[in-house]
Design an enzyme around this catalytic site. Structure first.
Site, PDB file in Angstrom:
ATOM      1  NE  ARG A 103     102.548  59.945  17.843  1.00 42.81           N
ATOM      2  CZ  ARG A 103     102.127  60.181  18.985  1.00 42.81           C
ATOM      3  NH1 ARG A 103     101.597  61.376  19.279  1.00 42.81           N
ATOM      4  NH2 ARG A 103     102.303  59.307  20.156  1.00 42.81           N
ATOM      5  CB  THR A 107      96.526  66.848  15.250  1.00 45.10           C
ATOM      6  OG1 THR A 107      96.302  65.477  15.461  1.00 45.10           O
ATOM      7  CG2 THR A 107      95.293  67.275  14.294  1.00 45.10           C
ATOM      8  CG  ASP A 199     108.870  48.768  15.609  1.00 47.91           C
ATOM      9  OD1 ASP A 199     108.201  47.793  15.741  1.00 47.91           O
ATOM     10  OD2 ASP A 199     108.478  49.803  15.193  1.00 47.91           O
ATOM     11  CG  ASP A 202     108.841  46.484  12.436  1.00 53.98           C
ATOM     12  OD1 ASP A 202     107.831  46.169  12.029  1.00 53.98           O
ATOM     13  OD2 ASP A 202     109.712  47.627  12.185  1.00 53.98           O
TER      14      ASP A 202
END
Length: 208
Positions: A103, A107, A199, A202
């Site tokens: 990402r 933006t 996560d 992870d």
């Protein structure tokens, strides 16, 4: 509009509960992700096209049914890798692609940093796999990038999803069916699925 399939199998519910546990080890987490994806794969592949060929048993000749070599499995890096082996064990003749996104901090839009797909992707049923469907942004972007390379038959598989992510993916790609092991309550203020499992990348790779 695409169809949403939320798994209701007791074994999947059992394994998802173990997957959520913060005390589950990396080894156990990987094994559980594999097992859940394997069980989900049965449902996600139920409409694969079959061809027929004569088979001779020890007693007689009969008609055999065989899945055409028509599937591509595409994990979204890196966490999607945790679901690939299970799908390949179901469909050993499948081809595998990979897509990676990050990402942009300015933006906030997903940017493709890696994409390698089978050259005949337009002829294949594509199964895009990623353990988590949170906001839906990465999944929607990944599928858009895959479509731009010619794919036109796509399904998305995840272990855990938030309602917000499901809606976002449906809105972006109303032609893509979504297979979910567990549909959770919501996203929190940080964009994590609640109750979720933390996560997934992870926990799969021990980088906590």
């Amino acid at each position: 509009m695409s169809q949403i399939f939320v798994m209701d199998h007791p074994l999947i519910k059992h394994k998802i509960s173990m997957l959520r546990d913060k005390n589950t080890t990396v080894k156990e987490f990987r094994e559980l992700a594999y097992e859940i994806a394997l069980l989900m794969g049965y449902e996600a592949t139920k409409d694969l096209h079959l061809t027929t060929k004569e088979v001779e048993t020890p007693l007689a000749k009969t008609t055999g049914f065989f899945v055409e070599k028509q599937v591509a499995i595409v994990p979204i890096l890196r966490a999607g890798l945790g679901m690939v082996d299970a799908m390949m064990s179901l469909i050993p003749a499948a081809k595998t692609g990979h897509i990676g996104l990050y990402r942009d901090h300015e933006t906030l839009q997903p940017v493709e940093y890696y994409c390698k797909l089978p050259t005949d992707i337009e002829k294949r049923q594509v199964l895009v796999v990623d353990p988590m469907l949170a906001t839906g942004g990465s999944a929607a972007a990944a599928i858009e990038f895959i479509k731009k390379r010619g794919a036109n038959k796509i399904k998305f598989m995840c272990l855990i999803a938030a309602p917000e992510g499901v809606k976002a993916l449906q809105d972006a790609h109303p032609d893509v069916d979504i297979y979910i092991a567990s549909l959770d309550e919501k996203l929190n203020e940080n964009g994590y699925i609640v109750p979720g499992l933390g996560d997934a990348g992870d926990r799969l790779f021990g980088t906590l």
